[in-house]
Design an enzyme around this catalytic site. Structure first.
Site, mmCIF file in Angstrom:
data_model
loop_
_atom_site.group_PDB
_atom_site.id
_atom_site.type_symbol
_atom_site.label_atom_id
_atom_site.label_comp_id
_atom_site.label_asym_id
_atom_site.label_seq_id
_atom_site.Cartn_x
_atom_site.Cartn_y
_atom_site.Cartn_z
ATOM 1 N N GLY A 1 1.249 3.437 4.518
ATOM 2 C CA GLY A 1 0.320 4.048 5.463
ATOM 3 C C GLY A 1 -1.090 3.817 4.972
ATOM 4 N N GLU A 2 -1.886 4.865 4.946
ATOM 5 C CA GLU A 2 -3.274 4.771 4.476
ATOM 6 C C GLU A 2 -3.422 5.703 3.277
ATOM 7 O OE1 GLU A 2 -6.523 5.632 3.910
ATOM 8 O OE2 GLU A 2 -6.806 3.467 3.830
ATOM 9 N N SER A 3 -3.563 5.128 2.104
ATOM 10 C CA SER A 3 -3.506 5.932 0.880
ATOM 11 C C SER A 3 -4.635 6.962 0.804
ATOM 12 C CB SER A 3 -3.548 5.022 -0.358
ATOM 13 O OG SER A 3 -4.738 4.264 -0.404
ATOM 14 N N GLU B 1 11.473 -0.541 4.245
ATOM 15 C CA GLU B 1 11.932 0.303 5.359
ATOM 16 C C GLU B 1 11.713 -0.337 6.720
ATOM 17 O OE1 GLU B 1 7.586 1.309 5.025
ATOM 18 O OE2 GLU B 1 9.209 0.700 3.671
ATOM 19 N N HIS C 1 7.128 -3.304 2.413
ATOM 20 C CA HIS C 1 7.793 -2.248 3.184
ATOM 21 C C HIS C 1 9.273 -2.561 3.414
ATOM 22 C CE1 HIS C 1 4.076 -0.154 4.654
ATOM 23 N NE2 HIS C 1 3.540 -1.330 4.399
ATOM 24 N N ILE D 1 1.818 -5.520 4.740
ATOM 25 C CA ILE D 1 0.847 -5.093 5.748
ATOM 26 C C ILE D 1 -0.358 -4.495 5.037
ATOM 27 C CG2 ILE D 1 0.441 -3.623 7.764
ATOM 28 C CD1 ILE D 1 3.482 -3.611 8.212
ATOM 29 N N ARG D 2 -1.478 -5.198 5.047
ATOM 30 C CA ARG D 2 -2.662 -4.775 4.289
ATOM 31 C C ARG D 2 -2.239 -4.333 2.884
ATOM 32 N NH1 ARG D 2 -5.800 -0.253 7.106
ATOM 33 N NH2 ARG D 2 -7.315 -0.782 5.507
ATOM 34 N N CYS E 1 3.846 0.447 -0.726
ATOM 35 C CA CYS E 1 2.509 0.088 -0.255
ATOM 36 C C CYS E 1 1.497 1.190 -0.607
ATOM 37 C CB CYS E 1 2.541 -0.212 1.247
ATOM 38 S SG CYS E 1 1.095 -1.127 1.834
ATOM 39 N N ARG F 1 -6.205 -2.702 -3.880
ATOM 40 C CA ARG F 1 -5.915 -2.398 -2.477
ATOM 41 C C ARG F 1 -6.242 -3.601 -1.585
ATOM 42 N NH1 ARG F 1 -8.842 0.846 0.063
ATOM 43 N NH2 ARG F 1 -7.426 2.172 1.235
#
Length: 226
Positions: free
Chosen positions: A60-62, A202, A200, A153-154, A92, A122
């Protein structure tokens, strides 16, 4: 008579503050022989539930996850979970949070849970449009000859590790990644009770990394009992 050697099914928590937490739950629910249930962890009470065997920190967004964790009083309990040697897996953004140091962070800094003796970078492969799927060789998984589909993803990378403490599980293969990648960039590690992946699992149909985590959880529990 019940089989006393039968393995206890696990109850696994997934931090559910932001990001791809339901995807982890959906994959874990397929592993019915090992997983009894999953729990969305949003509060300290949920994290401190004594029936919880392990914890996953999703992608997600850390920065957002850290801010929400701080506002809800979860950051210190999460740090205590890791310090106590309880099994945890960060994917991630979750990997970033578990690291002891992170580079290329946003202005204003980045709160970390820590515990993993690595330095991460990052967004190492670029922006959202630079996301990719690259096949990874992961000898620690079952069927090691079958490459694992790494969904990036990023994604971050691991820049440095303490080799005496951290086991490298997977590296990028340059011809399977964008030109920004360096051949051999570290993207998966384990340090005792901590598992971390820059990608990821998942978001794939491949269950092997989740099975690896389940085996790791059982190993840590056996060591704790010994």
């Amino acid at each position: 008579m019940a089989d006393t050697n039968e393995k206890k099914k696990l109850r696994i928590g997934v931090l559910a503050l932001q990001g791809a937490f339901t995807e982890h739950q959906h994959l874990l629910h397929r592993l019915t022989e090992d997983v009894d249930s999953t729990v969305q962890v949003k509060t300290e009470a949920a994290l401190l539930d004594p029936t919880l065997d392990a914890l996953i920190l999703p992608g997600g967004e850390s920065t957002t996850m850290a801010l929400i964790a701080e506002r809800t009083g979860l950051m210190e309990p999460l740090r205590n979970w890791v310090k106590a040697g309880k099994p945890v897996w960060g994917t991630c953004a979750g990997m970033i949070l578990l690291s002891n140091e992170a580079h290329k962070i946003k202005i204003g800094g980045q709160s970390l849970i820590g515990g993993l003796d690595v330095t991460v970078k990052r967004n190492a492969f670029g922006a959202q449009v630079d996301s990719f799927v690259g096949d990874l060789s992961v000898p620690a998984l079952t069927e090691p000859e079958r490459l694992f589909p790494g969904v990036f993803i990023r994604a971050p990378i691991i820049e440095t590790v303490k080799p005496e403490k951290v086991q490298v599980l997977a590296r990028v293969v340059k011809n399977a990644a964008p030109t920004s990648a360096e051949d051999g960039d570290i993207v998966a590690v384990r340090q005792g009770h901590i598992l971390a992946t820059a990608f990821h699992p998942e978001l794939t149909s491949d269950e092997r990394f989740h099975r690896y985590f389940i085996d790791m959880v059982r190993e840590v529990q056996d060591q704790t009992k010994a």
